[in-house]
Design a protein around this motif. Structure first.
Motif, PDB file in Angstrom:
ATOM      1  N   ASP A 113       0.706  -1.166  -0.084  1.00  0.00           N
ATOM      2  CA  ASP A 113      -0.020   0.078  -0.094  1.00  0.00           C
ATOM      3  C   ASP A 113       0.882   1.167  -0.113  1.00  0.00           C
ATOM      4  N   THR A 114       1.825   1.240   0.719  1.00  0.00           N
ATOM      5  CA  THR A 114       2.778   2.190   0.879  1.00  0.00           C
ATOM      6  C   THR A 114       3.441   2.795  -0.479  1.00  0.00           C
ATOM      7  N   THR A 115       3.966   1.701  -1.212  1.00  0.00           N
ATOM      8  CA  THR A 115       4.561   1.971  -2.599  1.00  0.00           C
ATOM      9  C   THR A 115       3.661   2.436  -3.333  1.00  0.00           C
ATOM     10  N   VAL A 116       2.563   1.844  -3.438  1.00  0.00           N
ATOM     11  CA  VAL A 116       1.532   2.246  -4.462  1.00  0.00           C
ATOM     12  C   VAL A 116       0.902   3.693  -4.123  1.00  0.00           C
ATOM     13  N   LYS A 117       0.815   4.027  -3.042  1.00  0.00           N
ATOM     14  CA  LYS A 117       0.403   5.231  -2.677  1.00  0.00           C
ATOM     15  C   LYS A 117       1.500   6.273  -3.133  1.00  0.00           C
ATOM     16  N   HIS A 118       2.744   5.855  -3.097  1.00  0.00           N
ATOM     17  CA  HIS A 118       4.001   6.726  -3.208  1.00  0.00           C
ATOM     18  C   HIS A 118       4.189   6.966  -4.820  1.00  0.00           C
ATOM     19  N   PHE A 119       4.249   5.610  -5.539  1.00  0.00           N
ATOM     20  CA  PHE A 119       4.616   5.465  -6.759  1.00  0.00           C
ATOM     21  C   PHE A 119       3.390   5.373  -7.859  1.00  0.00           C
ATOM     22  N   GLY A 120       2.055   4.970  -7.274  1.00  0.00           N
ATOM     23  CA  GLY A 120       1.036   4.912  -8.234  1.00  0.00           C
ATOM     24  C   GLY A 120       0.719   3.522  -8.736  1.00  0.00           C
ATOM     25  N   ARG A 121       1.771   2.445  -8.643  1.00  0.00           N
ATOM     26  CA  ARG A 121       1.685   1.113  -9.175  1.00  0.00           C
ATOM     27  C   ARG A 121       2.777   0.548  -8.815  1.00  0.00           C
ATOM     28  N   ILE A 122       2.872  -1.192  -9.159  1.00  0.00           N
ATOM     29  CA  ILE A 122       4.114  -1.853  -9.223  1.00  0.00           C
ATOM     30  C   ILE A 122       4.228  -2.421 -10.445  1.00  0.00           C
ATOM     31  N   ASP A 123       5.425  -2.133 -11.087  1.00  0.00           N
ATOM     32  CA  ASP A 123       5.834  -3.140 -12.527  1.00  0.00           C
ATOM     33  C   ASP A 123       6.790  -3.997 -12.229  1.00  0.00           C
ATOM     34  N   ILE A 124       7.543  -4.048 -11.156  1.00  0.00           N
ATOM     35  CA  ILE A 124       8.404  -5.138 -10.784  1.00  0.00           C
ATOM     36  C   ILE A 124       8.408  -5.343  -9.441  1.00  0.00           C
ATOM     37  N   LEU A 125       8.378  -6.637  -9.124  1.00  0.00           N
ATOM     38  CA  LEU A 125       8.261  -7.184  -7.493  1.00  0.00           C
ATOM     39  C   LEU A 125       9.311  -8.111  -7.693  1.00  0.00           C
ATOM     40  N   VAL A 126      10.396  -7.971  -6.682  1.00  0.00           N
ATOM     41  CA  VAL A 126      11.504  -8.668  -6.212  1.00  0.00           C
ATOM     42  C   VAL A 126      11.283  -9.093  -5.081  1.00  0.00           C
ATOM     43  N   ASN A 127      10.875 -10.343  -4.722  1.00  0.00           N
ATOM     44  CA  ASN A 127      10.581 -11.061  -3.319  1.00  0.00           C
ATOM     45  C   ASN A 127      11.907 -11.777  -2.995  1.00  0.00           C
ATOM     46  N   ASN A 128      12.533 -10.823  -2.207  1.00  0.00           N
ATOM     47  CA  ASN A 128      14.132 -11.201  -2.070  1.00  0.00           C
ATOM     48  C   ASN A 128      14.537 -11.418  -0.678  1.00  0.00           C
ATOM     49  N   ALA A 129      14.004 -10.616   0.517  1.00  0.00           N
ATOM     50  CA  ALA A 129      14.195 -10.909   1.923  1.00  0.00           C
ATOM     51  C   ALA A 129      14.123 -12.444   2.294  1.00  0.00           C
ATOM     52  N   GLY A 130      15.133 -12.765   3.169  1.00  0.00           N
ATOM     53  CA  GLY A 130      15.129 -14.070   3.649  1.00  0.00           C
ATOM     54  C   GLY A 130      15.848 -14.233   5.075  1.00  0.00           C
ATOM     55  N   THR A 131      15.653 -15.324   5.637  1.00  0.00           N
ATOM     56  CA  THR A 131      16.404 -15.723   6.773  1.00  0.00           C
ATOM     57  C   THR A 131      16.817 -17.013   7.068  1.00  0.00           C
ATOM     58  N   GLN A 132      17.897 -17.328   7.716  1.00  0.00           N
ATOM     59  CA  GLN A 132      18.230 -18.606   7.986  1.00  0.00           C
ATOM     60  C   GLN A 132      18.878 -18.990   9.183  1.00  0.00           C
ATOM     61  N   HIS A 133      18.863 -20.106   9.799  1.00  0.00           N
ATOM     62  CA  HIS A 133      19.127 -20.526  11.224  1.00  0.00           C
ATOM     63  C   HIS A 133      20.273 -21.667  11.073  1.00  0.00           C
ATOM     64  N   HIS A 134      21.609 -21.759  11.207  1.00  0.00           N
ATOM     65  CA  HIS A 134      22.178 -22.800  11.202  1.00  0.00           C
ATOM     66  C   HIS A 134      21.999 -23.928  12.340  1.00  0.00           C
ATOM     67  N   THR A 135      21.886 -24.866  11.959  1.00  0.00           N
ATOM     68  CA  THR A 135      21.715 -26.323  13.059  1.00  0.00           C
ATOM     69  C   THR A 135      22.572 -27.286  12.486  1.00  0.00           C
ATOM     70  N   GLU A 136      23.225 -28.133  13.752  1.00  0.00           N
ATOM     71  CA  GLU A 136      23.864 -29.370  13.249  1.00  0.00           C
ATOM     72  C   GLU A 136      23.122 -30.148  12.810  1.00  0.00           C
ATOM     73  N   SER A 137      21.927 -30.402  13.294  1.00  0.00           N
ATOM     74  CA  SER A 137      21.167 -31.741  12.833  1.00  0.00           C
ATOM     75  C   SER A 137      19.582 -31.397  12.883  1.00  0.00           C
ATOM     76  N   ILE A 138      18.846 -31.938  12.434  1.00  0.00           N
ATOM     77  CA  ILE A 138      17.441 -32.044  12.559  1.00  0.00           C
ATOM     78  C   ILE A 138      16.892 -31.705  13.906  1.00  0.00           C
ATOM     79  N   GLU A 139      17.297 -32.378  14.835  1.00  0.00           N
ATOM     80  CA  GLU A 139      17.105 -32.521  16.348  1.00  0.00           C
ATOM     81  C   GLU A 139      17.165 -30.962  16.813  1.00  0.00           C
ATOM     82  N   ASP A 140      18.123 -30.371  16.075  1.00  0.00           N
ATOM     83  CA  ASP A 140      18.345 -28.943  16.800  1.00  0.00           C
ATOM     84  C   ASP A 140      17.528 -27.866  16.386  1.00  0.00           C
ATOM     85  N   ILE A 141      16.759 -28.317  15.376  1.00  0.00           N
ATOM     86  CA  ILE A 141      15.622 -27.134  14.863  1.00  0.00           C
ATOM     87  C   ILE A 141      14.718 -26.831  15.730  1.00  0.00           C
ATOM     88  N   LYS A 142      14.720 -25.331  16.210  1.00  0.00           N
ATOM     89  CA  LYS A 142      13.888 -24.892  17.318  1.00  0.00           C
ATOM     90  C   LYS A 142      12.590 -24.368  16.570  1.00  0.00           C
TER      91      LYS A 142
END
Length: 287
Positions: A113-142
């Motif tokens: 909404d903020t982008t559209v209010k400021h610029f009027g539309r969106i021609d290109i959407l780049v879904n780029n943000a991400g996160t990751q968590h290092h774990t030694e094994s599957i048992e360690d995933i919280k």
């Protein structure tokens, strides 16, 4: 194999205290000052999540140099985001910084909404943000980390796209950041790799869903790239060898990945949808 990219994370604490590019021993290269722009995105409006640092920052700068007005979402990397803004404005570009946590559905809609209010539309959407968590094994995933990783990497991508599509005209482009880990896996990034595999499937499915609207949907799957989150996820000794196991025997720079996004955003990729590009240092991809 080290983790692929990441951009400015959209979530909470990471493995180390590295939170911005200036804290990194190796300073990521986010701008090619020798690049000669040709107006490939002239008059376009781009929204980039995770655009404050790393790959997203390099993409935002390159898009602006090619004529796009850019809205950058970032989470905590204020210094990096301000640097991206300064670089873009140095080249005469227009940029809007929007801070916020995309793991929150309401904020995802507010972001659009903020982008559209400021610029009027969106021609290109780049879904780029991400996160990751290092774990030694599957048992360690919280469970809390598991939920957050899917919220940021997958749910937010869907929420933002849902909100953006009604404001995207024919000929628009959506580009999703996946990872080499979606194809090769990663023993220490199980949940992260799972989200990146989901992004590949989402990209291919969304491309079929939006073909009648004449909106192209593609992805980029980086290999090991010098970014703050990549450095924050592993220990110092491991980071010294970041990317050395690729055929090119080094990690890539964000500026080396950004042209893949420019290609997919521009008319040069008018006959491409449902595809994924692989700037990964020469790693062989199966699947």
């Amino acid at each position: 194999m080290k983790p692929n990219h990441t951009t400015n994370t959209a979530t909470a604490e990471n493995e180390s205290k590295i939170t911005n590019e200036k804290q990194m021993e190796h300073q990521p290269v986010v701008d090619d000052e020798s690049h000669v722009a040709s107006g490939k995105l002239k008059g376009k409006i781009a929204l980039i999540t995770g655009g404050g640092s790393g790959i997203g920052k390099a993409v935002a700068i390159l898009f602006a140099k090619e004529g796009a007005k850019v809205a950058i979402n970032y989470y905590k990397g204020e210094e990096d985001a301000q640097d991206a803004k300064a670089i873009i404005e140095k080249y005469g570009g227009e940029v809007l910084l929007i801070q916020g946590d995309i793991s929150d559905e309401a904020f995802c809609r507010q972001l659009v909404d903020t982008t559209v209010k400021h610029f009027g539309r969106i021609d290109i959407l780049v879904n780029n943000a991400g996160t990751q968590h290092h774990t030694e094994s599957i048992e360690d995933i919280k469970t809390d980390n598991l939920i957050k990783t899917f919220q940021v990497n997958v749910f937010a991508m869907i929420w933002i796209t849902q909100a953006a599509v009604p404001h995207m005209p024919k000929g628009s482009s959506i580009i999703n950041t996946t990872s080499v880990t979606a194809y090769q896996g990663h023993k220490d990034l199980l949940d992260y790799s799972a989200t990146k595999g989901a992004i590949v499937a989402f990209t291919r499915s969304l491309s079929a869903s939006l073909v009648d609207k004449e909106i192209r949907v593609n992805g980029v799957a980086p290999g090991p790239i010098w970014t703050p989150l990549a450095m924050s996820s592993f220990d110092e000794e491991s980071n010294k060898h970041h990317g050395e196991d690729t055929p090119l025997q080094r990690a890539g720079e964000p500026v080396e990945v950004a042209p893949s996004y420019l290609f997919l955003a521009s008319k040069d990729a008018s006959y491409m949808t449902g595809q994924v590009l692989h700037p990964n240092g020469g790693s062989i991809i199966n699947g």
